[in-house]
Design a protein around this motif. Structure first.
Motif, PDB file in Angstrom:
ATOM      1  N   ILE A   1      46.113 102.730 -24.018  1.00 21.82           N
ATOM      2  CA  ILE A   1      47.238 102.672 -23.063  1.00 21.82           C
ATOM      3  C   ILE A   1      47.819 101.262 -23.035  1.00 21.82           C
ATOM      4  CG2 ILE A   1      47.856 102.837 -20.619  1.00 21.82           C
ATOM      5  CD1 ILE A   1      45.812 105.162 -20.460  1.00 21.82           C
ATOM      6  N   ASP A   2      46.950 100.246 -23.025  1.00 19.19           N
ATOM      7  CA  ASP A   2      47.425  98.858 -23.060  1.00 19.19           C
ATOM      8  C   ASP A   2      48.259  98.606 -24.313  1.00 19.19           C
ATOM      9  OD1 ASP A   2      46.121  98.208 -20.686  1.00 19.19           O
ATOM     10  OD2 ASP A   2      44.348  97.437 -21.726  1.00 19.19           O
ATOM     11  N   PHE A   3      47.765  99.101 -25.445  1.00 21.32           N
ATOM     12  CA  PHE A   3      48.459  98.911 -26.713  1.00 21.32           C
ATOM     13  C   PHE A   3      49.835  99.567 -26.675  1.00 21.32           C
ATOM     14  CE2 PHE A   3      49.249  99.733 -31.267  1.00 21.32           C
ATOM     15  CZ  PHE A   3      49.057  98.460 -31.762  1.00 21.32           C
ATOM     16  N   LEU A   4      49.917 100.773 -26.124  1.00 20.24           N
ATOM     17  CA  LEU A   4      51.200 101.467 -26.028  1.00 20.24           C
ATOM     18  C   LEU A   4      52.155 100.734 -25.092  1.00 20.24           C
ATOM     19  CD1 LEU A   4      49.951 105.169 -25.916  1.00 20.24           C
ATOM     20  CD2 LEU A   4      50.999 103.968 -27.846  1.00 20.24           C
TER      21      LEU A   4
END
Length: 75
Positions: free
Chosen positions: A4-7
């Motif tokens: 989620i952080d990466f997205l």
């Protein structure tokens, strides 16, 4: 970093690119709170999705590479 952080970082990168406000790769990594090598992984993941970016030395920002592949992915 979670998926989620990466997205979220990908989304922020695209927003900064639209505004031509990414800065240098080092500055962009700091804005995204990631290491520069992670930034290059992020660029690779966007390329895999059909979006290509290039760094413009004049504006000191990444910008979307204009080509047919990019247009079909965005629409």
């Amino acid at each position: 970093m979670t998926q989620i952080d990466f997205l979220e970082k990908r989304k922020l990168f695209i927003e900064l690119t639209k505004n031509r406000a990414t800065g240098t790769p080092k500055e962009l990594a700091a804005k995204l709170n990631i290491q520069e090598r992670v930034l290059y992984r992020l660029l690779d993941s966007l390329k895999t999705d059909g979006l290509e970016f290039r760094y413009c030395r004049t504006t000191k920002s990444y910008c979307l590479e204009e080509n047919e592949k990019s247009h079909s992915s965005i629409q």
